[in-house]
Design a protein around this motif. Sequence first.
Motif, short mmCIF file in Angstrom:
data_model
loop_
_atom_site.label_atom_id
_atom_site.label_comp_id
_atom_site.label_asym_id
_atom_site.label_seq_id
_atom_site.Cartn_x
_atom_site.Cartn_y
_atom_site.Cartn_z
N LEU A 20 0.86 -1.18 0.00
CA LEU A 20 0.00 0.00 0.00
C LEU A 20 0.90 1.23 0.00
CD1 LEU A 20 -2.86 1.26 0.33
CD2 LEU A 20 -2.54 1.08 2.81
N ILE A 21 0.71 2.09 -0.98
CA ILE A 21 1.50 3.32 -1.08
C ILE A 21 0.59 4.49 -0.78
CG2 ILE A 21 3.05 4.68 -2.53
CD1 ILE A 21 3.39 2.22 -4.31
N GLU A 22 0.89 5.21 0.26
CA GLU A 22 0.00 6.29 0.70
C GLU A 22 0.74 7.61 0.74
OE1 GLU A 22 -3.42 6.21 3.77
OE2 GLU A 22 -1.58 6.55 4.86
N ASP A 23 0.12 8.62 0.17
CA ASP A 23 0.74 9.95 0.19
C ASP A 23 -0.23 10.95 -0.40
OD1 ASP A 23 2.76 11.89 0.57
OD2 ASP A 23 4.25 10.34 0.20
N LEU A 24 0.19 12.19 -0.42
CA LEU A 24 -0.60 13.25 -1.04
C LEU A 24 -0.68 13.02 -2.55
CD1 LEU A 24 1.02 16.24 0.85
CD2 LEU A 24 -1.29 15.34 1.24
N PRO A 25 -1.71 13.54 -3.22
CA PRO A 25 -1.75 13.46 -4.68
C PRO A 25 -0.53 14.16 -5.30
CG PRO A 25 -3.91 14.11 -3.82
CD PRO A 25 -2.95 14.17 -2.67
N GLY A 26 -0.04 13.58 -6.41
CA GLY A 26 1.06 14.21 -7.12
C GLY A 26 2.44 13.88 -6.59
N MET A 27 2.53 12.87 -5.72
CA MET A 27 3.83 12.53 -5.14
C MET A 27 4.51 11.38 -5.88
SD MET A 27 4.09 14.69 -2.68
CE MET A 27 5.25 14.09 -1.46
N GLY A 28 3.85 10.79 -6.84
CA GLY A 28 4.49 9.71 -7.62
C GLY A 28 4.05 8.31 -7.23
N LYS A 29 2.93 8.19 -6.50
CA LYS A 29 2.48 6.86 -6.06
C LYS A 29 2.16 5.97 -7.26
CE LYS A 29 -1.16 8.30 -3.80
NZ LYS A 29 -1.13 9.74 -4.13
N THR A 30 1.32 6.47 -8.15
CA THR A 30 0.91 5.67 -9.30
C THR A 30 2.09 5.40 -10.22
OG1 THR A 30 -1.28 6.69 -9.17
CG2 THR A 30 -0.73 5.55 -11.21
N THR A 31 2.97 6.38 -10.37
CA THR A 31 4.15 6.19 -11.22
C THR A 31 5.02 5.06 -10.70
OG1 THR A 31 4.14 8.53 -11.81
CG2 THR A 31 6.20 7.32 -12.16
N LEU A 32 5.25 5.01 -9.39
CA LEU A 32 6.06 3.95 -8.80
C LEU A 32 5.42 2.59 -9.09
CD1 LEU A 32 8.32 2.79 -7.07
CD2 LEU A 32 6.97 3.35 -5.03
N ALA A 33 4.10 2.50 -8.93
CA ALA A 33 3.42 1.22 -9.16
C ALA A 33 3.54 0.82 -10.63
CB ALA A 33 1.95 1.35 -8.76
N GLN A 34 3.33 1.75 -11.54
CA GLN A 34 3.39 1.44 -12.97
C GLN A 34 4.79 1.01 -13.40
OE1 GLN A 34 1.83 5.21 -14.41
NE2 GLN A 34 -0.11 4.27 -14.96
N VAL A 35 5.79 1.73 -12.91
CA VAL A 35 7.16 1.42 -13.31
C VAL A 35 7.60 0.07 -12.75
CG1 VAL A 35 9.57 2.17 -13.15
CG2 VAL A 35 7.77 3.84 -13.56
N LEU A 36 7.20 -0.22 -11.51
CA LEU A 36 7.54 -1.53 -10.93
C LEU A 36 6.94 -2.65 -11.75
CD1 LEU A 36 7.22 -1.18 -7.04
CD2 LEU A 36 9.18 -2.07 -8.31
N ALA A 37 5.66 -2.51 -12.10
CA ALA A 37 4.99 -3.56 -12.86
C ALA A 37 5.67 -3.77 -14.21
CB ALA A 37 3.51 -3.20 -13.05
N LYS A 38 6.00 -2.69 -14.88
CA LYS A 38 6.61 -2.82 -16.21
C LYS A 38 8.02 -3.37 -16.11
CE LYS A 38 6.65 -0.57 -20.66
NZ LYS A 38 6.10 0.55 -21.45
N THR A 39 8.75 -2.96 -15.09
CA THR A 39 10.12 -3.44 -14.94
C THR A 39 10.18 -4.92 -14.62
OG1 THR A 39 10.82 -1.24 -14.20
CG2 THR A 39 12.25 -3.07 -13.63
N LEU A 40 9.18 -5.42 -13.89
CA LEU A 40 9.15 -6.85 -13.57
C LEU A 40 8.58 -7.68 -14.71
CD1 LEU A 40 8.01 -6.69 -9.83
CD2 LEU A 40 10.30 -7.10 -10.71
N GLY A 41 8.04 -7.03 -15.73
CA GLY A 41 7.60 -7.75 -16.92
C GLY A 41 6.38 -8.61 -16.71
N LEU A 42 5.45 -8.18 -15.88
CA LEU A 42 4.26 -8.98 -15.59
C LEU A 42 3.03 -8.34 -16.21
CD1 LEU A 42 5.05 -9.60 -11.81
CD2 LEU A 42 5.50 -11.14 -13.72
N SER A 43 1.98 -9.17 -16.42
CA SER A 43 0.72 -8.61 -16.92
C SER A 43 0.17 -7.65 -15.88
CB SER A 43 -0.28 -9.72 -17.21
OG SER A 43 -0.68 -10.38 -16.03
N TYR A 44 -0.45 -6.58 -16.36
CA TYR A 44 -0.74 -5.48 -15.46
C TYR A 44 -2.00 -4.76 -15.88
CZ TYR A 44 -0.26 -0.50 -14.22
OH TYR A 44 -0.49 0.78 -13.82
N GLN A 45 -2.81 -4.37 -14.91
CA GLN A 45 -3.97 -3.53 -15.21
C GLN A 45 -4.23 -2.59 -14.05
OE1 GLN A 45 -7.30 -5.49 -16.96
NE2 GLN A 45 -8.65 -3.71 -16.78
N ARG A 46 -4.53 -1.37 -14.42
CA ARG A 46 -4.84 -0.35 -13.41
C ARG A 46 -6.35 -0.17 -13.32
NH1 ARG A 46 -3.34 6.07 -14.15
NH2 ARG A 46 -4.68 6.87 -12.48
#
Length: 312
Positions: free
Chosen positions: A37-63
């Motif tokens: 669970l990544i918690e923070d104010l909007p605009g801090m990069g939470k979604t970006t971290l999740a997206q980049v992790l998923a893509k870097t690990l090469g797994l199927s992914y959906q938001r």
Amino acid sequence: MQNLISAVVEQVGSIVLGKPREIRLALACLLAQGHILIEDLPGMGKTTLAQVLAKTLGLSYQRTQFTSDLLPADVIGISIYHSEKKQFELHRGPVFNQVVLADEINRANPKTQSALLEAMAEHQVSIDGTTYALPAPFFVIATQNPLSHAGTYPLPESQLDRFMMRISLGFPDVAAEKLILLSQDRDHQFMHLRPCLELEQLITMQKNIDNLSASDAILDYIIALCHVSRGQDENLRPLSPRAGKALLKAAKAWAFMEDRDYVHPGDIQAVFAAVCQHRLEIVSDSFMQHKEGLALSVLEQVDPTNPLAKLS
């Protein structure tokens, strides 16, 4: 394996600037087969971290963007009657991916939040009386805004406990924020990211982490930390045995990332706040409560060289 881990951390760090510790914690959680669970104010990069992790690990992914009108069927799927085939067909929801990003999870109502419980705990979902296995590996990366923000619902304790870790990114330092301001075409950079791991390599890492040794002294250290939380302090929620197991597994993943085949007390201390802070809080109603104060107060009460001294 260490080269692969370094490559993952470096690639994620090229997008999520100035947050090496948070990146390593998130990777340790996923290697330990936990949900984060990544918690923070909007605009801090939470979604970006999740997206980049998923893509870097090469797994199927959906938001999935969680909103107040999202239904449980929108998350797990639904059976719809096919008039021509004269039978029901399953329309699989986003939970049937290897990485599920539940974005702003606390904007959905409690019923929809709970739709993830079975998936997170048992890696399966039940739809119309039929149980369906989820793909392996299976990770839930959820983000949430502070509860002081309008239109948010608190996550129930049972669901919070399903998250092995909760982390917060915090504001970037001056150098990182300057790079963020100067960076251009971040979407183009994201589109050209390539997986750093093969699926077999990821599964091998997870098996190696399971096989890491933990001495009796390490087990005693974890037990002592859990027992301290079960004292008379009314400001602490006691750590359950499941919390202790999550702490051990996260510490093993951290030790593995440090290129060791055994767990050191420093590994426990490195992951303790991320694993235990959200389990210790009585009420998580403010962003400011995400400081690691409660976890650190427990950690300071146990001497790792003689952990059971206060319990005997």
